[in-house]
Design an enzyme around this catalytic site. Sequence first.
Site, PDB file in Angstrom:
ATOM      1  N   CYS A 114     -23.680 -11.650  43.614  1.00 56.24           N
ATOM      2  CA  CYS A 114     -22.725 -12.633  43.121  1.00 56.24           C
ATOM      3  C   CYS A 114     -21.307 -12.096  43.154  1.00 56.24           C
ATOM      4  O   CYS A 114     -20.359 -12.833  42.918  1.00 56.24           O
ATOM      5  CB  CYS A 114     -23.084 -13.022  41.691  1.00 56.24           C
ATOM      6  SG  CYS A 114     -23.180 -11.594  40.612  1.00 56.24           S
ATOM      7  N   ASP A 136     -20.024  -9.987  41.111  1.00 56.32           N
ATOM      8  CA  ASP A 136     -19.514  -9.698  39.776  1.00 56.32           C
ATOM      9  C   ASP A 136     -19.365  -8.196  39.544  1.00 56.32           C
ATOM     10  O   ASP A 136     -20.148  -7.409  40.064  1.00 56.32           O
ATOM     11  CB  ASP A 136     -20.456 -10.285  38.723  1.00 56.32           C
ATOM     12  CG  ASP A 136     -20.473 -11.807  38.776  1.00 56.32           C
ATOM     13  OD1 ASP A 136     -19.610 -12.372  39.483  1.00 56.32           O
ATOM     14  OD2 ASP A 136     -21.327 -12.425  38.135  1.00 56.32           O
ATOM     15  N   CYS A 146     -20.289 -13.832  35.337  1.00 55.92           N
ATOM     16  CA  CYS A 146     -20.807 -15.033  34.701  1.00 55.92           C
ATOM     17  C   CYS A 146     -20.947 -14.817  33.190  1.00 55.92           C
ATOM     18  O   CYS A 146     -20.827 -13.697  32.691  1.00 55.92           O
ATOM     19  CB  CYS A 146     -22.171 -15.360  35.286  1.00 55.92           C
ATOM     20  SG  CYS A 146     -23.411 -14.162  34.800  1.00 55.92           S
ATOM     21  N   CYS A 172     -28.003 -10.023  35.763  1.00 58.47           N
ATOM     22  CA  CYS A 172     -26.808  -9.831  34.944  1.00 58.47           C
ATOM     23  C   CYS A 172     -27.076  -8.780  33.864  1.00 58.47           C
ATOM     24  O   CYS A 172     -26.199  -7.964  33.544  1.00 58.47           O
ATOM     25  CB  CYS A 172     -26.383 -11.141  34.297  1.00 58.47           C
ATOM     26  SG  CYS A 172     -26.573 -12.591  35.359  1.00 58.47           S
TER      27      CYS A 172
HETATM   28  S1  FES Z   1     -24.425 -14.100  38.109  1.00 54.11           S
HETATM   29 FE1  FES Z   1     -23.891 -12.135  38.764  1.00 54.11          FE
HETATM   30  S2  FES Z   1     -23.787 -11.020  36.992  1.00 54.11           S
HETATM   31 FE2  FES Z   1     -24.411 -12.925  36.321  1.00 54.11          FE
END
Ligand code: FES
Lengths: 239, 142
Positions: free
Chosen positions: B37, B39, B64, B107
Amino acid sequence: MTVVAEPSKKLVCWSCGSDNDADAQFCATCGKLQPYTPTDYFSFFGLPRRFVLDRVALEKQFYQLSRKLHPDLYVRAGAQEQQWSLEKSSVLNDAWRTLREPLARTEYLLSLLGIRLEEQSRDASDRAAASGTVKQQVVPSDLLEEVFELNMQLEEMRMAKAGGADDPELRRDLEAARENFYQQLKVSEQDLQRLWAEWDSSADNEATRQTTQEKMVDLLNRRSYIRNLLRDVEEALKS
Amino acid sequence: MAYSDKVIEHYNNPRNVGQMDKNSTAVGTGLVGAPECGDVMRLQIKVNPETRVIEDAKFKTFGCGSAIASSSLATEWVKGKTVDEALEIKNTDIVKELALPPVKIHCSVLAEDAIRAAIGDWKKKNVALGEQAAVPVAIAAN
Ligand code: FES
Ligand SMILES: [Zn+2]
């Protein structure tokens, strides 16, 4: 197009009993639709597993097949043939969507080779947890730093905007970063193309294939960060 | 997707957001990311060299809601623990506490990775200083 690799087994036609290539959709002798057997997208098109693919030829083949496999043609055929045409038509569409897109094709072929990008990161986490060591990140830490820093700037930009101010210096920084990342994407695309060709042409060299695969995975992981970041940068720069 | 109340609570009210001096020998920094993602999460701990107790923790996460909640919770949990105790925190504990759905498990993994990375960084620094040289980056049996 000639099929170079993967020696094919034989498929015996259910209707006339003659021999066909294992990949055959139709009997070469009587023309009957052959049973659907789950297969990978390359075999479905009768193609060797290669990263580089002639899209125009593929497209032609797709339209041809989609006409010949169309369920409408089988309404008066037996129940089995109807079923096969449905199944094959649906696989055909998935296969076409996946293979026509170079990056989707790359991820797909890598997955056939046993490499799943998402699992890779998860596996590294699991290994680290099991051995109590620090997880080996799938991208180099300098990229992570870069991503993190840019996110900080993006946040600043959003906050400044929310306060009704637009910091022109920050905007310039972000625009520069955007340029830089687009540039990186372009370079990585060229790198990927080189790796595709290298992998394709080293069928007899497992070691080369391994290294090129690893490099591809590395590039794809980088790209995924950069793409996400670009999306956010574009969003923040939109006013 | 619906977030659980606990996630929302941490999200709206994150604990310990911030940063510490990453050049300090008492501070361990973990910067980790999820390529799926994009992140990224930074988690820092401040460790008492005598007791090896984590006296403070800070995080900054770009990601997220679940990632933010996971790291917020992680900083709460590590505080007051020794580094070895903190290494026992598992992402599954976080999943349970925050009632994360399966698609959000990565996550919580990110948060566990971050804790371990921060502790690893602290240990590396302190080994380099000739202190605690006998403790490699491994979970010591307590
Ligand atoms: S969607 Fe990637 S860390 Fe939550
Ligand atoms: Zn036949």
